[in-house]
Design a protein around this motif. Structure first.
Motif, short mmCIF file in Angstrom:
data_model
loop_
_atom_site.label_atom_id
_atom_site.label_comp_id
_atom_site.label_asym_id
_atom_site.label_seq_id
_atom_site.Cartn_x
_atom_site.Cartn_y
_atom_site.Cartn_z
N ASN A 240 2.87 -1.58 4.33
CA ASN A 240 2.31 -0.23 4.33
C ASN A 240 3.43 0.81 4.26
O ASN A 240 4.60 0.48 4.39
CB ASN A 240 1.48 -0.01 5.60
N THR B 210 -0.33 -0.91 11.49
CA THR B 210 0.60 -1.96 11.09
C THR B 210 0.96 -2.85 12.27
O THR B 210 0.94 -4.09 12.17
CB THR B 210 1.87 -1.32 10.50
N CYS C 206 -5.37 2.80 3.47
CA CYS C 206 -4.53 1.70 3.93
C CYS C 206 -5.36 0.68 4.72
O CYS C 206 -5.24 -0.54 4.51
CB CYS C 206 -3.40 2.27 4.77
N HIS D 25 0.83 -1.21 0.00
CA HIS D 25 0.00 0.00 0.00
C HIS D 25 0.87 1.25 0.00
O HIS D 25 1.22 1.79 1.04
CB HIS D 25 -0.94 -0.03 1.22
#
Length: 233
Positions: free
Chosen positions: A133, A162, A113, A84
């Motif tokens: 990410n 994350t 995201c 992403h």
């Protein structure tokens, strides 16, 4: 990305794939044997995308819209990695940044995201998968975010997402990491900051190597990482 990086026919979705970093990431993935699926919003970016004939392009895809994100992942039953890179940068003191501007940063960076992470989890096969990410240096060092508070908050959200998601899905063999760039050496950034020492900035290709490792089958243990990719900046 290194000769040992083997994505042999594995499907990888790369958001922001038509941008400066995305072109480097997608190129490295293709060289490593991946099959890439790349959404885009702006026709001109797709038209000038150097890898357009080697990937599956998904047109006019707004990653802040759940139905568009569904369309990006629909029909992908054997997803290996979801990367992403899509997002946006915004400068401005907090006093000059209204709610609309804040929400724009949150939507472009955090919401896009989050929605892609969510759909990726549903598209991974039984062997698991990888999510990568993009946070930012200011997400790890928020005092660096003076003058870009809305952006910094949105990227700090990506960092937290994350780490929390990595812990949530670790038993599913899904590894979730992020890279945290400082300023990337792109033509747009050079134009915006002409007096900076551009030699100290990491190149898109250098950052792509880290992204590639985190997304690769070779990465079997790194998860929950927000990896600084500052170069010498």
């Amino acid at each position: 990305m290194g000769e040992h990086m083997d994505f042999g026919n594995r499907t990888v979705i790369v958001t922001g794939g038509t941008g400066a970093l995305g072109i480097a990431v997608v190129g490295a993935l293709l060289d490593a044997g991946a099959q890439c699926r790349v959404p885009y919003l702006i026709d001109a970016e797709a038209d000038s995308f150097p890898h357009r004939d080697r990937v599956t392009l998904v047109p006019r895809c707004d990653l802040t819209d759940e139905s568009d994100v569904d369309r990006l992942y629909d029909g992908v039953s054997n997803l290996w990695a979801s990367i992403h890179l899509a997002g946006g940068f915004g400068m401005g003191d907090l006093a000059d940044t209204d709610k609309d501007s804040l929400m724009r940063m949150l939507n472009m960076n955090l919401v896009s995201c989050y929605l892609c992470c969510r759909r990726a989890l549903a598209a991974f096969g039984p062997e698991g998968g990888r999510i990568v990410n993009v946070a930012a240096r200011a997400a790890l060092e928020p005092r660096q975010g003076a003058g870009t508070t809305a952006y910094t908050v949105s990227k700090a959200g990506v960092s937290a997402l994350t780490q929390a998601l990595a812990a949530e899905v670790v038993q599913q063999n899904v590894l979730v990491n992020a890279v945290a760039p400082a300023v990337i050496d792109t033509p747009a950034n050079r134009a915006a900051m002409p007096r900076a020492d551009h030699q100290r900035w990491p190149s898109p290709a250098e950052i792509a190597a880290t992204v590639g490792f985190l997304a690769a089958p070779d990465n079997e243990v790194t998860t929950g990482g927000v990896v600084p990719v500052y170069g010498r900046a």
